[in-house]
Write an enzyme that holds these catalytic residues in place. Structure first.
Site, short mmCIF file in Angstrom:
data_model
loop_
_atom_site.label_atom_id
_atom_site.label_comp_id
_atom_site.label_asym_id
_atom_site.label_seq_id
_atom_site.Cartn_x
_atom_site.Cartn_y
_atom_site.Cartn_z
N TYR A 210 0.85 -1.21 0.00
CA TYR A 210 0.00 0.00 0.00
C TYR A 210 0.88 1.26 0.00
O TYR A 210 0.71 2.16 -0.84
CB TYR A 210 -0.92 -0.04 1.24
N LYS B 88 1.45 4.16 -2.99
CA LYS B 88 1.25 5.59 -2.69
C LYS B 88 2.53 6.37 -2.99
O LYS B 88 2.50 7.47 -3.54
CB LYS B 88 0.83 5.79 -1.23
N1 LIG Z 1 -9.07 4.86 4.86
C1 LIG Z 1 -8.09 5.47 5.49
O1 LIG Z 1 -7.98 5.46 6.72
C2 LIG Z 1 -7.07 6.23 4.67
C3 LIG Z 1 -5.97 6.78 5.34
C4 LIG Z 1 -5.06 7.53 4.57
C5 LIG Z 1 -5.22 7.71 3.23
N2 LIG Z 1 -6.28 7.14 2.61
C6 LIG Z 1 -6.42 7.37 1.16
O2 LIG Z 1 -7.32 8.44 0.97
C7 LIG Z 1 -7.94 8.32 -0.32
C8 LIG Z 1 -9.44 8.52 -0.18
O3 LIG Z 1 -9.89 7.58 0.77
P1 LIG Z 1 -11.45 7.37 1.07
O4 LIG Z 1 -11.52 6.58 2.32
O5 LIG Z 1 -12.14 8.66 0.94
O6 LIG Z 1 -11.83 6.42 -0.16
P2 LIG Z 1 -13.22 5.69 -0.42
O7 LIG Z 1 -14.26 6.16 0.51
O8 LIG Z 1 -12.94 4.21 -0.48
O9 LIG Z 1 -13.59 6.22 -1.88
C9 LIG Z 1 -12.80 5.86 -2.96
C10 LIG Z 1 -13.28 6.51 -4.22
O10 LIG Z 1 -12.58 5.89 -5.32
C11 LIG Z 1 -13.54 5.38 -6.25
N3 LIG Z 1 -13.08 4.12 -6.85
C12 LIG Z 1 -12.67 3.00 -6.22
N4 LIG Z 1 -12.40 2.03 -7.11
C13 LIG Z 1 -12.66 2.56 -8.33
C14 LIG Z 1 -12.57 2.06 -9.67
N5 LIG Z 1 -12.17 0.82 -9.93
N6 LIG Z 1 -12.92 2.88 -10.68
C15 LIG Z 1 -13.33 4.14 -10.43
N7 LIG Z 1 -13.44 4.68 -9.20
C16 LIG Z 1 -13.11 3.89 -8.16
C17 LIG Z 1 -14.78 5.10 -5.43
O11 LIG Z 1 -15.89 5.04 -6.31
P3 LIG Z 1 -17.12 4.02 -6.05
O12 LIG Z 1 -17.99 4.71 -5.03
O13 LIG Z 1 -17.75 3.89 -7.39
O14 LIG Z 1 -16.52 2.75 -5.51
C18 LIG Z 1 -14.78 6.29 -4.49
O15 LIG Z 1 -15.32 7.42 -5.12
C19 LIG Z 1 -7.54 6.95 -0.86
O16 LIG Z 1 -6.53 7.11 -1.81
C20 LIG Z 1 -7.01 6.23 0.37
O17 LIG Z 1 -6.01 5.27 0.04
C21 LIG Z 1 -7.22 6.42 3.30
#
Ligand SMILES: NC(=O)c1ccc[n+]([C@@H]2O[C@H](COP(=O)([O-])OP(=O)(O)OC[C@H]3O[C@@H](n4cnc5c(N)ncnc54)[C@H](OP(=O)(O)O)[C@@H]3O)[C@@H](O)[C@H]2O)c1
Length: 224
Positions: A127, A131
């Site tokens: 992961y 990134k």
């Molecule tokens: N979760 C954590 O604690 C955390 C911590 C640090 C950083 N991050 C990073 O922050 C960023 C945003 O996180 P988040 O939690 O807001 O993400 P999220 O809620 O999982 O949303 C991800 C977005 O990406 C889209 N997506 C996923 N797979 C796709 C595909 N195959 N084709 C097109 N669109 C796709 C989703 O669309 P759909 O609704 O259509 O699936 C959704 O709009 C990510 O890069 C994540 O790695 C997360």
């Protein structure tokens, strides 16, 4: 609104993406906010927003959507959802890189992306490695303003259930109070704060590559 700026958001249906849309609408900085999504999302947003359902494997086919002032990328998946490393890399590396190239070709002034704490191409964790790789590739694209946000664990109301994150988020209420001194940068952060920091950054005229670690995101929004 005092200008004619336009924005494009990728990942608008996600946790940060949806907070970002709400924040951008409230701040009234854009006359139009385009959302590109793979499936339609319930459009409860204002008429400032226009959604476009696209095939993300064919982003190149929509260059006109990238002819905006600022491009925000909040895309991301998990290994559990993606099932394979290749599928994960597609969402977290290939789509953002393609989007940044199109943003640059379209003349966007700013590209803003959510990466993650620990992003590092040399990491032994897949992961963090992906990134790190996406950050490194974006830096080679000569975007006039590249803004990378590196939050720690995200807090907020998620539509889907993620057990690990849910447990970590529960513990973070207490943990955040004892994470002081050198541990402070690792505190969990609310998705609303990341969204607000992105909006604030987009309104600035900062150029070049800017990296915002989680603690800096907290500080940016606490000053507002
Ligand atoms: N979760 C954590 O604690 C955390 C911590 C640090 C950083 N991050 C990073 O922050 C960023 C945003 O996180 P988040 O939690 O807001 O993400 P999220 O809620 O999982 O949303 C991800 C977005 O990406 C889209 N997506 C996923 N797979 C796709 C595909 N195959 N084709 C097109 N669109 C796709 C989703 O669309 P759909 O609704 O259509 O699936 C959704 O709009 C990510 O890069 C994540 O790695 C997360």
């Amino acid at each position: 609104m005092n200008n004619k700026k336009t924005a494009l958001v990728l990942g608008a249906s996600g946790l940060i993406g949806s907070e970002l849309i709400t924040t951008l609408i409230q701040r009234d900085h854009y006359e139009k906010i385009h959302l590109i999504v793979r499936k339609p999302i319930e459009n409860h947003y204002s008429s400032v927003c226009e959604q476009h359902v696209v095939d993300f494997d064919m982003l190149k086919a929509y260059p006109e959507l990238f002819q905006v002032t600022d491009v925000f990328c909040c895309l991301g998946t998990t290994i559990k959802k993606a099932k394979t490393k290749e599928a994960f890399r597609k969402v977290d590396y290939e789509y953002p890189v393609e989007a940044a190239k199109l943003a640059s070709q379209g003349g966007a002034e700013k590209f803003l992306i959510v990466s993650a704490m620990g992003a590092d191409s040399n990491s032994r964790f897949f992961y963090n490695q992906v990134k790190g790789d996406v950050e490194e590739t974006l830096k080679t694209l000569n975007l006039s303003s590249l803004n990378i946000f590196r939050p720690s664990l995200l807090l907020g109301e998620r539509k889907e259930f993620r057990l690990g994150e849910k447990m970590a988020a529960k513990a973070s209420g207490f943990l955040n109070t004892i994470m002081v001194g050198p541990l402070r940068p690792y505190r969990a952060i609310h998705a609303k704060k990341v969204a607000l920091a992105m909006a604030i950054e987009a309104e600035s005229d900062k150029k070049g590559v800017n990296i915002y670690p989680s603690l800096e995101i907290e500080q940016m929004v606490s000053q507002k």
